[in-house]
Design a protein around this motif. Structure first.
Motif, PDB file in Angstrom:
ATOM      1  N   LYS A  82      39.021  47.383  39.871  1.00 34.67           N
ATOM      2  CA  LYS A  82      40.460  47.127  39.945  1.00 34.67           C
ATOM      3  C   LYS A  82      40.783  46.164  41.084  1.00 34.67           C
ATOM      4  O   LYS A  82      41.619  45.273  40.947  1.00 34.67           O
ATOM      5  CB  LYS A  82      41.204  48.447  40.149  1.00 34.67           C
ATOM      6  CG  LYS A  82      42.722  48.343  40.093  1.00 34.67           C
ATOM      7  CD  LYS A  82      43.348  49.724  40.160  1.00 34.67           C
ATOM      8  CE  LYS A  82      44.873  49.646  40.034  1.00 34.67           C
ATOM      9  NZ  LYS A  82      45.505  48.944  41.142  1.00 34.67           N
ATOM     10  N   THR A  83      40.081  46.320  42.216  1.00 35.61           N
ATOM     11  CA  THR A  83      40.366  45.488  43.382  1.00 35.61           C
ATOM     12  C   THR A  83      39.704  44.109  43.286  1.00 35.61           C
ATOM     13  O   THR A  83      40.353  43.076  43.506  1.00 35.61           O
ATOM     14  CB  THR A  83      39.874  46.194  44.661  1.00 35.61           C
ATOM     15  OG1 THR A  83      40.482  47.476  44.757  1.00 35.61           O
ATOM     16  CG2 THR A  83      40.218  45.379  45.898  1.00 35.61           C
ATOM     17  N   ALA A  84      38.422  44.087  42.954  1.00 40.02           N
ATOM     18  CA  ALA A  84      37.674  42.828  42.961  1.00 40.02           C
ATOM     19  C   ALA A  84      37.972  41.952  41.758  1.00 40.02           C
ATOM     20  O   ALA A  84      37.980  40.719  41.858  1.00 40.02           O
ATOM     21  CB  ALA A  84      36.175  43.126  43.031  1.00 40.02           C
ATOM     22  N   TYR A  85      38.204  42.567  40.599  1.00 33.86           N
ATOM     23  CA  TYR A  85      38.405  41.798  39.367  1.00 33.86           C
ATOM     24  C   TYR A  85      39.802  41.952  38.781  1.00 33.86           C
ATOM     25  O   TYR A  85      40.092  41.413  37.708  1.00 33.86           O
ATOM     26  CB  TYR A  85      37.363  42.227  38.323  1.00 33.86           C
ATOM     27  CG  TYR A  85      35.957  41.799  38.686  1.00 33.86           C
ATOM     28  CD1 TYR A  85      35.502  40.511  38.436  1.00 33.86           C
ATOM     29  CD2 TYR A  85      35.080  42.697  39.290  1.00 33.86           C
ATOM     30  CE1 TYR A  85      34.215  40.123  38.772  1.00 33.86           C
ATOM     31  CE2 TYR A  85      33.782  42.319  39.629  1.00 33.86           C
ATOM     32  CZ  TYR A  85      33.359  41.032  39.368  1.00 33.86           C
ATOM     33  OH  TYR A  85      32.074  40.641  39.698  1.00 33.86           O
ATOM     34  N   GLU A  86      40.661  42.691  39.470  1.00 35.61           N
ATOM     35  CA  GLU A  86      42.063  42.872  39.066  1.00 35.61           C
ATOM     36  C   GLU A  86      42.185  43.420  37.651  1.00 35.61           C
ATOM     37  O   GLU A  86      43.052  43.020  36.870  1.00 35.61           O
ATOM     38  CB  GLU A  86      42.830  41.542  39.206  1.00 35.61           C
ATOM     39  CG  GLU A  86      42.844  41.018  40.641  1.00 35.61           C
ATOM     40  CD  GLU A  86      43.633  39.724  40.780  1.00 35.61           C
ATOM     41  OE1 GLU A  86      43.933  39.101  39.736  1.00 35.61           O
ATOM     42  OE2 GLU A  86      43.943  39.350  41.918  1.00 35.61           O
ATOM     43  N   LEU A  87      41.320  44.364  37.302  1.00 40.18           N
ATOM     44  CA  LEU A  87      41.392  45.005  35.998  1.00 40.18           C
ATOM     45  C   LEU A  87      42.455  46.097  36.016  1.00 40.18           C
ATOM     46  O   LEU A  87      42.739  46.691  37.048  1.00 40.18           O
ATOM     47  CB  LEU A  87      40.044  45.622  35.620  1.00 40.18           C
ATOM     48  CG  LEU A  87      38.841  44.669  35.493  1.00 40.18           C
ATOM     49  CD1 LEU A  87      37.624  45.457  35.014  1.00 40.18           C
ATOM     50  CD2 LEU A  87      39.143  43.526  34.540  1.00 40.18           C
ATOM     51  N   ALA A  88      43.011  46.385  34.847  1.00 40.82           N
ATOM     52  CA  ALA A  88      43.912  47.521  34.714  1.00 40.82           C
ATOM     53  C   ALA A  88      43.117  48.813  34.901  1.00 40.82           C
ATOM     54  O   ALA A  88      41.901  48.847  34.669  1.00 40.82           O
ATOM     55  CB  ALA A  88      44.576  47.504  33.339  1.00 40.82           C
ATOM     56  N   ALA A  89      43.804  49.880  35.304  1.00 41.95           N
ATOM     57  CA  ALA A  89      43.116  51.140  35.595  1.00 41.95           C
ATOM     58  C   ALA A  89      42.340  51.650  34.382  1.00 41.95           C
ATOM     59  O   ALA A  89      41.201  52.116  34.507  1.00 41.95           O
ATOM     60  CB  ALA A  89      44.127  52.197  36.051  1.00 41.95           C
ATOM     61  N   GLY A  90      42.936  51.554  33.192  1.00 42.62           N
ATOM     62  CA  GLY A  90      42.257  52.020  31.990  1.00 42.62           C
ATOM     63  C   GLY A  90      41.017  51.212  31.676  1.00 42.62           C
ATOM     64  O   GLY A  90      39.978  51.767  31.272  1.00 42.62           O
ATOM     65  N   ASP A  91      41.093  49.889  31.848  1.00 42.58           N
ATOM     66  CA  ASP A  91      39.943  49.022  31.595  1.00 42.58           C
ATOM     67  C   ASP A  91      38.828  49.308  32.592  1.00 42.58           C
ATOM     68  O   ASP A  91      37.641  49.392  32.226  1.00 42.58           O
ATOM     69  CB  ASP A  91      40.389  47.557  31.697  1.00 42.58           C
ATOM     70  CG  ASP A  91      39.333  46.588  31.182  1.00 42.58           C
ATOM     71  OD1 ASP A  91      38.331  47.052  30.591  1.00 42.58           O
ATOM     72  OD2 ASP A  91      39.516  45.366  31.362  1.00 42.58           O
ATOM     73  N   ALA A  92      39.189  49.468  33.861  1.00 39.11           N
ATOM     74  CA  ALA A  92      38.189  49.786  34.887  1.00 39.11           C
ATOM     75  C   ALA A  92      37.511  51.123  34.601  1.00 39.11           C
ATOM     76  O   ALA A  92      36.293  51.265  34.759  1.00 39.11           O
ATOM     77  CB  ALA A  92      38.843  49.804  36.272  1.00 39.11           C
ATOM     78  N   ALA A  93      38.301  52.110  34.169  1.00 38.30           N
ATOM     79  CA  ALA A  93      37.733  53.420  33.853  1.00 38.30           C
ATOM     80  C   ALA A  93      36.773  53.333  32.673  1.00 38.30           C
ATOM     81  O   ALA A  93      35.701  53.956  32.671  1.00 38.30           O
ATOM     82  CB  ALA A  93      38.841  54.421  33.560  1.00 38.30           C
ATOM     83  N   ALA A  94      37.130  52.554  31.656  1.00 39.57           N
ATOM     84  CA  ALA A  94      36.267  52.423  30.477  1.00 39.57           C
ATOM     85  C   ALA A  94      34.954  51.739  30.828  1.00 39.57           C
ATOM     86  O   ALA A  94      33.879  52.144  30.364  1.00 39.57           O
ATOM     87  CB  ALA A  94      36.997  51.637  29.389  1.00 39.57           C
ATOM     88  N   ARG A  95      35.007  50.712  31.658  1.00 38.28           N
ATOM     89  CA  ARG A  95      33.777  50.019  32.054  1.00 38.28           C
ATOM     90  C   ARG A  95      32.900  50.923  32.928  1.00 38.28           C
ATOM     91  O   ARG A  95      31.667  50.894  32.833  1.00 38.28           O
ATOM     92  CB  ARG A  95      34.123  48.724  32.798  1.00 38.28           C
ATOM     93  CG  ARG A  95      34.749  47.661  31.896  1.00 38.28           C
ATOM     94  CD  ARG A  95      35.199  46.451  32.696  1.00 38.28           C
ATOM     95  NE  ARG A  95      35.937  45.513  31.893  1.00 38.28           N
ATOM     96  CZ  ARG A  95      35.397  44.487  31.230  1.00 38.28           C
ATOM     97  NH1 ARG A  95      34.085  44.287  31.295  1.00 38.28           N
ATOM     98  NH2 ARG A  95      36.150  43.663  30.522  1.00 38.28           N
ATOM     99  N   THR A  96      33.539  51.719  33.783  1.00 38.30           N
ATOM    100  CA  THR A  96      32.775  52.673  34.590  1.00 38.30           C
ATOM    101  C   THR A  96      32.090  53.702  33.706  1.00 38.30           C
ATOM    102  O   THR A  96      30.936  54.074  33.935  1.00 38.30           O
ATOM    103  CB  THR A  96      33.707  53.376  35.591  1.00 38.30           C
ATOM    104  OG1 THR A  96      34.306  52.390  36.448  1.00 38.30           O
ATOM    105  CG2 THR A  96      32.942  54.384  36.441  1.00 38.30           C
TER     106      THR A  96
END
Length: 377
Positions: free
Chosen positions: A221-235
């Motif tokens: 979310k911080t480094a790539y400015e992803l939305a919270a849902g997108d960051a959670a899915a990639r994690t």
């Protein structure tokens, strides 16, 4: 494995919520990282007494008790989402779920012959997918069914696991409780060179897995400015590949010397961490770096416990598992704090990955030298 999965699900509940909590409560990066790290450190240190108590009282008693006790912090976090003090207390108590690893390993080890323990322990380790379940489901459940939905669901799952543990788990017929007390056995275990060596390796492998599984949403979310849902899915994708790789690491160690498998994996971790340090665009190089790390760290976690099964005395597997497991969890505690501090000072995460690469290289050297000699002795 199912009981381990559910407890790990509970253990990781705060991680996908952390970015939203941080924004809602106006938390500094370090405070947000501390909130995420609290369950990790308590779940890690708690494995030391949990492993020793499992040697004495058995997995049936310990799994049942820990599953019931973990319900308390799950409900606390759900009921008081806007109180930092309660969230911190809940984070500490959620660590109980993380201690169940030290309950399951000696139980699995006791039921399988040496030439199958690597695979069996790797399959048990698939329960770490509970962290992915938490990442995948927490925010969608809150958005779809209300703020208490994931916490009520996890509490019910823990209650079911407690009942199944008490009903179905049994101890091997030849199990004999250790004569010495838990403290004396822990001290004796600390005298084994293998305990320290395996602790360092697990701190890298499982610690790296835990660190990424809890901090990657914040990082993306911080480094790539992803939305919270997108960051959670990639994690969750990172966690899934790591979990799938874990039994593969154990399976390889049933066929190739575990020290050789682990040494190669440490070398690959060095390469992928170095790649991540450059913070390339996510597609394709960033994704390759993180998925590569997920595979290596997952397989390496399985390989470490194949070595535990080979090097630990049978009557001390629980105690050794507790100490090694604690080291692994502590290995996951510090990186989120370091990453948060580095970003707070430099607004860049590169040096955090450089430190990970250096640690991986050192572990590769350790594995091919001291650990290889210890395993051959």
């Amino acid at each position: 494995m199912t009981g381990f999965l559910v407890n790990f699900w509970a253990w990781n509940l705060l991680a996908p919520l952390a970015p939203g909590i941080g924004q809602r409560l106006g938390l500094a990066p370090f405070t947000q990282a501390l909130l995420v790290a609290l369950p990790v450190i308590i779940g890690s240190l708690g494995r030391i007494p949990a492993g020793s108590l499992t040697d004495r009282y058995g997995a049936r008693t310990m799994f049942t008790a820990l599953s019931v006790l973990t319900i308390v912090p799950v409900l606390l976090v759900g009921l008081f989402p806007n109180s930092l003090a309660v969230l911190m207390i809940g984070g500490v108590l959620l660590g109980l779920g993380g201690t169940t690893f030290a309950v399951g390993v000696p139980a699995v080890n006791a039921w399988f012959p040496p030439d199958r323990r690597g695979t069996a322990l790797g399959l048990f380790g698939v329960g770490t997918v509970g962290t992915a379940v938490a990442t995948f489901t927490t925010l969608p459940l809150i958005n779809g069914l209300g703020g208490m939905a994931p916490f009520l669901l996890v509490s019910l799952a823990l209650l079911v696991v407690a009942g199944l543990s008490w009903t179905l788990l049994r101890e091997p017929p030849d199990k004999t409780p250790p004569g010495a007390g838990a403290f004396a056995r822990t001290v004796e275990t600390l005298r084994l060179a293998a305990t320290w060596q395996l602790s360092v390796l697990y701190a890298l492998m499982f610690g790296g897995f835990v660190a990424f599984s809890v901090y990657l949403p914040t990082y993306l979310k911080t480094a790539y400015e992803l939305a919270a849902g997108d960051a959670a899915a990639r994690t969750a994708g990172f966690v899934v590949v790591a979990v799938i790789a874990r039994p593969v690491g154990g399976w390889l160690c049933d066929r190739i010397h575990p020290a050789d498998v682990l040494g190669v994996l440490c070398g690959l971790a060095f390469l992928f961490a170095g790649l991540a340090a450059f913070q390339f665009p996510l597609m394709p190089m960033g994704t390759i770096a993180f998925l590569g790390l997920g595979i290596v760290l997952g397989a390496g976690s399985g390989a470490v416990f194949a070595l535990v099964a080979r090097l630990a005395p049978a009557e001390e597997v629980g105690a050794v598992t507790g100490l090694v497991g604690a080291a692994g969890g502590l290995g996951g505690f510090f990186p989120p704090l370091v990453m948060g501090a580095i970003y707070g000072m430099q607004h860049d995460y590169g040096w955090g990955f450089v430190l990970l690469a250096a640690a991986a290289l050192g572990c590769a050297v350790l594995t091919f030298t001291a650990v290889r000699r210890e395993a051959a002795g």
